[in-house]
Design an enzyme around this catalytic site. Structure first.
Site, PDB file in Angstrom:
ATOM      1  N   ASP A  10      33.247  17.996 -16.134  1.00  0.00           N
ATOM      2  CA  ASP A  10      32.851  18.211 -14.691  1.00  0.00           C
ATOM      3  C   ASP A  10      33.112  19.800 -14.507  1.00  0.00           C
ATOM      4  O   ASP A  10      33.743  20.392 -15.431  1.00  0.00           O
ATOM      5  CB  ASP A  10      33.627  17.266 -13.722  1.00  0.00           C
ATOM      6  CG  ASP A  10      33.019  17.293 -12.575  1.00  0.00           C
ATOM      7  OD1 ASP A  10      31.917  17.651 -12.226  1.00  0.00           O
ATOM      8  OD2 ASP A  10      33.632  17.215 -11.450  1.00  0.00           O
ATOM      9  N   SER A  11      32.943  19.968 -13.379  1.00  0.00           N
ATOM     10  CA  SER A  11      33.036  21.563 -13.068  1.00  0.00           C
ATOM     11  C   SER A  11      34.791  21.747 -12.985  1.00  0.00           C
ATOM     12  O   SER A  11      35.144  22.914 -13.092  1.00  0.00           O
ATOM     13  CB  SER A  11      32.417  22.025 -11.814  1.00  0.00           C
ATOM     14  OG  SER A  11      32.823  21.179 -10.627  1.00  0.00           O
ATOM     15  N   TYR A  42      29.694  23.753  -9.324  1.00  0.00           N
ATOM     16  CA  TYR A  42      28.258  23.809  -9.750  1.00  0.00           C
ATOM     17  C   TYR A  42      27.349  23.512  -8.750  1.00  0.00           C
ATOM     18  O   TYR A  42      25.985  23.708  -8.896  1.00  0.00           O
ATOM     19  CB  TYR A  42      28.327  22.548 -10.826  1.00  0.00           C
ATOM     20  CG  TYR A  42      28.745  22.474 -12.199  1.00  0.00           C
ATOM     21  CD1 TYR A  42      29.168  23.980 -12.516  1.00  0.00           C
ATOM     22  CD2 TYR A  42      28.732  21.484 -13.066  1.00  0.00           C
ATOM     23  CE1 TYR A  42      29.721  23.985 -13.951  1.00  0.00           C
ATOM     24  CE2 TYR A  42      29.262  21.383 -14.347  1.00  0.00           C
ATOM     25  CZ  TYR A  42      29.729  22.839 -14.731  1.00  0.00           C
ATOM     26  OH  TYR A  42      30.196  22.988 -16.123  1.00  0.00           O
ATOM     27  N   GLY A  43      27.806  23.086  -7.422  1.00  0.00           N
ATOM     28  CA  GLY A  43      26.959  22.507  -6.508  1.00  0.00           C
ATOM     29  C   GLY A  43      25.738  23.693  -6.127  1.00  0.00           C
ATOM     30  O   GLY A  43      24.679  23.333  -5.492  1.00  0.00           O
ATOM     31  N   CYS A  73      29.594  14.268 -13.722  1.00  0.00           N
ATOM     32  CA  CYS A  73      29.413  15.235 -12.781  1.00  0.00           C
ATOM     33  C   CYS A  73      27.991  14.815 -12.476  1.00  0.00           C
ATOM     34  O   CYS A  73      27.007  14.831 -13.145  1.00  0.00           O
ATOM     35  CB  CYS A  73      29.285  16.770 -13.417  1.00  0.00           C
ATOM     36  SG  CYS A  73      28.534  18.204 -12.279  1.00  0.00           S
ATOM     37  N   ASN A  74      27.801  14.657 -10.908  1.00  0.00           N
ATOM     38  CA  ASN A  74      26.512  14.269 -10.574  1.00  0.00           C
ATOM     39  C   ASN A  74      25.610  15.400 -10.580  1.00  0.00           C
ATOM     40  O   ASN A  74      24.354  15.134 -10.879  1.00  0.00           O
ATOM     41  CB  ASN A  74      26.724  13.810  -9.020  1.00  0.00           C
ATOM     42  CG  ASN A  74      27.568  12.757  -8.806  1.00  0.00           C
ATOM     43  OD1 ASN A  74      26.911  11.748  -8.555  1.00  0.00           O
ATOM     44  ND2 ASN A  74      28.710  12.738  -9.001  1.00  0.00           N
ATOM     45  N   THR A  75      25.943  16.505 -10.323  1.00  0.00           N
ATOM     46  CA  THR A  75      25.181  17.630 -10.186  1.00  0.00           C
ATOM     47  C   THR A  75      24.288  17.963 -11.521  1.00  0.00           C
ATOM     48  O   THR A  75      23.237  18.044 -11.622  1.00  0.00           O
ATOM     49  CB  THR A  75      25.865  18.929  -9.744  1.00  0.00           C
ATOM     50  OG1 THR A  75      26.679  18.740  -8.588  1.00  0.00           O
ATOM     51  CG2 THR A  75      24.847  20.163  -9.401  1.00  0.00           C
ATOM     52  N   CYS A 183      29.474  12.845  -5.276  1.00  0.00           N
ATOM     53  CA  CYS A 183      30.212  13.903  -6.256  1.00  0.00           C
ATOM     54  C   CYS A 183      31.482  13.481  -6.543  1.00  0.00           C
ATOM     55  O   CYS A 183      32.246  13.084  -5.553  1.00  0.00           O
ATOM     56  CB  CYS A 183      30.169  15.325  -5.203  1.00  0.00           C
ATOM     57  SG  CYS A 183      31.294  16.583  -5.926  1.00  0.00           S
ATOM     58  N   THR A 184      31.810  13.805  -7.697  1.00  0.00           N
ATOM     59  CA  THR A 184      32.956  13.068  -8.114  1.00  0.00           C
ATOM     60  C   THR A 184      34.265  13.663  -7.506  1.00  0.00           C
ATOM     61  O   THR A 184      35.579  13.341  -7.906  1.00  0.00           O
ATOM     62  CB  THR A 184      33.210  13.338  -9.579  1.00  0.00           C
ATOM     63  OG1 THR A 184      32.865  14.820 -10.092  1.00  0.00           O
ATOM     64  CG2 THR A 184      32.452  12.528 -10.689  1.00  0.00           C
TER      65      THR A 184
END
Ligand code: DGL
Length: 265
Positions: A10-11, A42-43, A73-75, A183-184
């Site tokens: 993830d970010s 990242y968004g 990471c959803n993004t 979003c995590t």
């Protein structure tokens, strides 16, 4: 192969909400967690940037012979997964695409989604839920400040609480039966969110996601059942800034401090 690592990325610390759930149901797996803190958030990054970041991280994991990569990471799941999915030999689990089937099958009529700008603008959740049930009304709302609030441990400050309330009120006007924390980073705000809205309205995708991964690895006969490993953590900027939440440290090593390894990709 069964003892090979599982890469998670993830970010920043957000994906640890997924790691935590994976570790709970599969404690014997060999986890490598990468937080791309240099490129956080990242968004609001461009599609090309997100593909490049994800590719570098996939290559890093490939070099370490992983059996699977968890896109916690959803993004990047929304933006980069489709581009990268055919390019690697290991299994790839993108969070958005892995959980929507289960949620869509619950027969909800109205679902809200809190997520980053990129995930919302791509309608990642709406499109994925509609693959399984096109009657669900989906309202997606970006909460651009929430990642910063979580990364910098600002959630109990008054400005942050005001911001959380404001976004939640906009969401509640839609009258959703459930709200996906898409979003995590957002599940770390659950203690505040649950004071402001009914306790059981929120969906933390990590729970569906970890179960999906467990079942898939089991079907593929890829679970590790023989050996114990300590999870390893990597970051792309100052390791001292990466604060693993105490509830996670508690789970993995009785609250001993962990300083991740800094990697330049
Ligand atoms: N936590 C990530 C997600 O699930 C990215 C958040 C960010 O860096 O903006 O989308």
């Amino acid at each position: 192969m069964n003892n090979s690592p599982i890469g998670i990325f993830d970010s920043g610390i957000g994906g640890l909400s997924v790691f935590s759930e994976l570790f709970r149901i599969m404690p014997e797996e060999n986890y490598l967690y990468f937080g791309d803190t240099k490129n956080l958030p990242y968004g609001d990054k461009s599609k090309d940037e997100l593909i490049a970041f994800s590719k570098n991280i996939f290559d890093f994991f490939e070099y370490r012979n992983v059996k699977a990569v968890v896109m916690a990471c959803n993004t990047t799941s929304a933006i980069a997964y489709n581009v990268l999915k055919e390019k690697y030999d290991f299994k790839i689990y993108p969070i958005v695409q892995s959980i929507c089937k289960n949620i869509a099958q619950e027969n909800y009529k109205k679902i809200g989604v809190f997520a980053t700008h990129n995930t919302v603008e791509n309608h990642a959740y709406r499109n994925e839920l509609h693959k399984y049930n096109s009657d669900i009304e989906v309202f997606e709302l970006a909460c651009p400040d929430w990642v910063n609030i979580v990364e910098n441990s600002l959630k109990y400050n008054l400005v942050s609480i005001g911001n959380i309330k404001l976004q939640l009120n906009k969401m509640l006007e839609f009258n959703p039966e459930k709200i996906i924390l898409g979003c995590t980073h957002y599940p770390y705000l659950l203690d505040i969110l649950k004071i402001l809205a009914s306790d059981d309205i929120f969906i933390n995708p990590a729970e569906y996601f970890a179960l999906h991964i467990y079942k898939d690895l089991q079907e593929a006969d890829l679970l590790n059942t023989h050996q114990n490993f300590s999870p390893k953590f990597y970051v792309s900027s100052d390791p001292e800034q990466f604060k693993i939440p105490s509830e996670i440290l508690q789970k993995i090593n009785n609250n001993e401090k962990i300083i991740p390894i800094r990697i330049t990709l």
